[in-house]
Design a protein around this motif. Structure first.
Motif, PDB file in Angstrom:
ATOM      1  N   UNK A   1      10.792 -43.447 -67.624  1.00 18.55           N
ATOM      2  CA  UNK A   1       9.465 -43.136 -68.173  1.00 18.55           C
ATOM      3  C   UNK A   1       8.987 -44.240 -69.112  1.00 18.55           C
ATOM      4  N   UNK A   2       9.896 -44.758 -69.928  1.00 13.85           N
ATOM      5  CA  UNK A   2       9.532 -45.811 -70.880  1.00 13.85           C
ATOM      6  C   UNK A   2       9.186 -47.104 -70.138  1.00 13.85           C
ATOM      7  N   UNK A   3       9.962 -47.436 -69.102  1.00 12.97           N
ATOM      8  CA  UNK A   3       9.696 -48.656 -68.341  1.00 12.97           C
ATOM      9  C   UNK A   3       8.335 -48.601 -67.649  1.00 12.97           C
ATOM     10  N   UNK A   4       8.013 -47.459 -67.050  1.00 11.49           N
ATOM     11  CA  UNK A   4       6.730 -47.336 -66.371  1.00 11.49           C
ATOM     12  C   UNK A   4       5.573 -47.449 -67.357  1.00 11.49           C
ATOM     13  N   UNK A   5       5.750 -46.921 -68.546  1.00  8.85           N
ATOM     14  CA  UNK A   5       4.733 -47.098 -69.583  1.00  8.85           C
ATOM     15  C   UNK A   5       4.636 -48.570 -69.991  1.00  8.85           C
ATOM     16  N   UNK A   6       5.794 -49.233 -70.119  1.00  7.59           N
ATOM     17  CA  UNK A   6       5.824 -50.636 -70.542  1.00  7.59           C
ATOM     18  C   UNK A   6       5.059 -51.538 -69.581  1.00  7.59           C
ATOM     19  N   UNK A   7       5.131 -51.235 -68.283  1.00 10.80           N
ATOM     20  CA  UNK A   7       4.460 -52.098 -67.292  1.00 10.80           C
ATOM     21  C   UNK A   7       3.068 -51.580 -66.923  1.00 10.80           C
ATOM     22  N   UNK A   8       2.589 -50.584 -67.649  1.00  8.68           N
ATOM     23  CA  UNK A   8       1.214 -50.130 -67.486  1.00  8.68           C
ATOM     24  C   UNK A   8       0.958 -49.222 -66.306  1.00  8.68           C
ATOM     25  N   UNK A   9       1.978 -48.495 -65.854  1.00 10.05           N
ATOM     26  CA  UNK A   9       1.796 -47.568 -64.744  1.00 10.05           C
ATOM     27  C   UNK A   9       1.774 -46.111 -65.204  1.00 10.05           C
TER      28      UNK A   9
ATOM     29  N   UNK B   1      -6.257 -59.597 -60.342  1.00  8.52           N
ATOM     30  CA  UNK B   1      -4.982 -58.939 -60.617  1.00  8.52           C
ATOM     31  C   UNK B   1      -3.988 -59.928 -61.223  1.00  8.52           C
ATOM     32  N   UNK B   2      -4.074 -61.194 -60.835  1.00  8.35           N
ATOM     33  CA  UNK B   2      -3.204 -62.216 -61.407  1.00  8.35           C
ATOM     34  C   UNK B   2      -3.295 -62.226 -62.926  1.00  8.35           C
ATOM     35  N   UNK B   3      -4.520 -62.178 -63.436  1.00  6.38           N
ATOM     36  CA  UNK B   3      -4.716 -62.218 -64.888  1.00  6.38           C
ATOM     37  C   UNK B   3      -4.066 -61.011 -65.556  1.00  6.38           C
ATOM     38  N   UNK B   4      -4.164 -59.845 -64.936  1.00  4.98           N
ATOM     39  CA  UNK B   4      -3.546 -58.641 -65.495  1.00  4.98           C
ATOM     40  C   UNK B   4      -2.030 -58.786 -65.569  1.00  4.98           C
ATOM     41  N   UNK B   5      -1.421 -59.307 -64.514  1.00  2.76           N
ATOM     42  CA  UNK B   5       0.027 -59.456 -64.483  1.00  2.76           C
ATOM     43  C   UNK B   5       0.484 -60.518 -65.487  1.00  2.76           C
TER      44      UNK B   5
ATOM     45  N   UNK C   1      -1.114 -54.148 -54.476  1.00  4.31           N
ATOM     46  CA  UNK C   1      -0.249 -55.303 -54.705  1.00  4.31           C
ATOM     47  C   UNK C   1       0.125 -55.474 -56.162  1.00  4.31           C
ATOM     48  N   UNK C   2      -0.868 -55.318 -57.056  1.00  3.79           N
ATOM     49  CA  UNK C   2      -0.586 -55.450 -58.482  1.00  3.79           C
ATOM     50  C   UNK C   2       0.352 -54.369 -58.992  1.00  3.79           C
ATOM     51  N   UNK C   3       0.172 -53.151 -58.481  1.00  2.00           N
ATOM     52  CA  UNK C   3       1.065 -52.052 -58.885  1.00  2.00           C
ATOM     53  C   UNK C   3       2.483 -52.286 -58.386  1.00  2.00           C
ATOM     54  N   UNK C   4       2.622 -52.815 -57.173  1.00  2.00           N
ATOM     55  CA  UNK C   4       3.959 -53.133 -56.663  1.00  2.00           C
ATOM     56  C   UNK C   4       4.636 -54.188 -57.523  1.00  2.00           C
ATOM     57  N   UNK C   5       3.867 -55.187 -57.945  1.00  2.00           N
ATOM     58  CA  UNK C   5       4.481 -56.221 -58.780  1.00  2.00           C
ATOM     59  C   UNK C   5       4.858 -55.668 -60.144  1.00  2.00           C
ATOM     60  N   UNK C   6       4.111 -54.710 -60.654  1.00  2.00           N
ATOM     61  CA  UNK C   6       4.492 -54.054 -61.905  1.00  2.00           C
ATOM     62  C   UNK C   6       5.807 -53.287 -61.728  1.00  2.00           C
ATOM     63  N   UNK C   7       5.983 -52.642 -60.564  1.00  2.00           N
ATOM     64  CA  UNK C   7       7.246 -51.955 -60.289  1.00  2.00           C
ATOM     65  C   UNK C   7       8.383 -52.972 -60.204  1.00  2.00           C
ATOM     66  N   UNK C   8       8.131 -54.113 -59.545  1.00  2.00           N
ATOM     67  CA  UNK C   8       9.151 -55.154 -59.434  1.00  2.00           C
ATOM     68  C   UNK C   8       9.550 -55.683 -60.809  1.00  2.00           C
ATOM     69  N   UNK C   9       8.591 -55.807 -61.702  1.00  2.00           N
ATOM     70  CA  UNK C   9       8.892 -56.245 -63.065  1.00  2.00           C
ATOM     71  C   UNK C   9       9.693 -55.170 -63.797  1.00  2.00           C
TER      72      UNK C   9
END
Length: 250
Positions: free
Chosen positions: A121-129, A175-179, A143-151
């Motif tokens: 739960x903390x990790x998903x909050x940390x990456x903005x999901x 999305x690049x800027x967001x990541x 694509x951006x959400x997948x990269x957030x999961x990968x991070x």
């Protein structure tokens, strides 16, 4: 103190007369908390260096030391707790039949992380999901959400070093800027060290303090991002590279 020291690194593929060097006599240090960039044209050896550090390329010589631990052909479990990699393509790096919860919990089980539910739960909050994404499959994510999961997966073991292999190049520009902004925030919040590969000098300038310019497997020059923006380079190749990208780095 150095988080990573690389000395006289050579990486090759093939044997005997077929041997071809992808990296030649590369040396550099990355301080704890620093973000260090590797830039250059495709095929210059940037990603090969990251893969050698990660233990994904067995044919190398030289010395690599991570947080005081000399690296051999095999990596220890402690190494993978300290060093994780984020790959270029978020569409290929996640298992299509595993939920986000499964992806993250498997990493945590492997590394003996306690209180996995709270940690996810903390990790998903940390990456903005947020927790609403916990039981989704990769095909249900952008694509951006997948990269957030990968991070998030890379952070699941609690590493101190992230190897970032073109982490935004497969994403839309917006999305690049967001990541990139997410990576800036995570570095500060988690006291992370980054080694980042990119062909985009604007991306590297946003995230890094120093860059190494590569050509044909070797370092042309190491310079600060401030010098990069001022086009203060000694190597003619580096100057040409900077001048051709002048709009993106200023």
């Amino acid at each position: 103190m150095s988080a990573l020291t690389v000395s006289d690194l050579n990486v090759w593929f093939g044997v005997g007369a077929e041997r071809a060097y992808a990296v030649r006599d590369v040396s550099f240090d990355v301080a704890k908390g620093e973000s260090f960039g590797l830039v250059g044209e495709s095929g210059s050896g940037k990603s090969t260096i990251l893969r050698a550090i990660a233990g994904l390329v067995p044919t190398w010589s030289g010395t690599m030391v991570v947080d005081g631990e000399p690296l051999g052909r095999r990596r220890s479990k402690a190494f993978y707790s300290k060093v994780q990699m984020v790959f270029q393509d978020p569409y290929a790096s996640l298992h299509p039949r595993q939920t986000v919860d499964r992806v993250l919990s498997e990493v945590m089980h492997l590394h003996g992380v306690k209180d996995i539910n709270t940690r996810i739960a903390r990790l998903l909050d940390d990456v903005g999901l947020g927790s609403g994404f916990r039981f989704r499959y990769p095909h249900q994510l952008s694509g951006g959400q997948r990269q957030r999961v990968a991070i998030a997966r890379a952070l699941a073991s609690g590493p101190s070093i992230l190897l970032l292999d073109e982490p935004t190049s497969a994403l839309d520009v917006s999305v690049q800027a967001e990541i990139l902004n997410l990576l800036v925030d995570l570095r500060s919040e988690h006291d992370l060290t980054y080694i980042m590969v990119s062909h985009d000098l604007g991306v590297v300038g946003h995230l890094c303090e120093r860059i190494a310019v590569m050509q044909q497997g070797a370092f042309e020059e190491v310079l600060s991002v401030a010098d990069m923006r001022r086009l203060e380079a000694k190597s003619p190749y580096t100057r040409h590279l900077l001048e051709s990208s002048i709009k993106s780095i200023r």
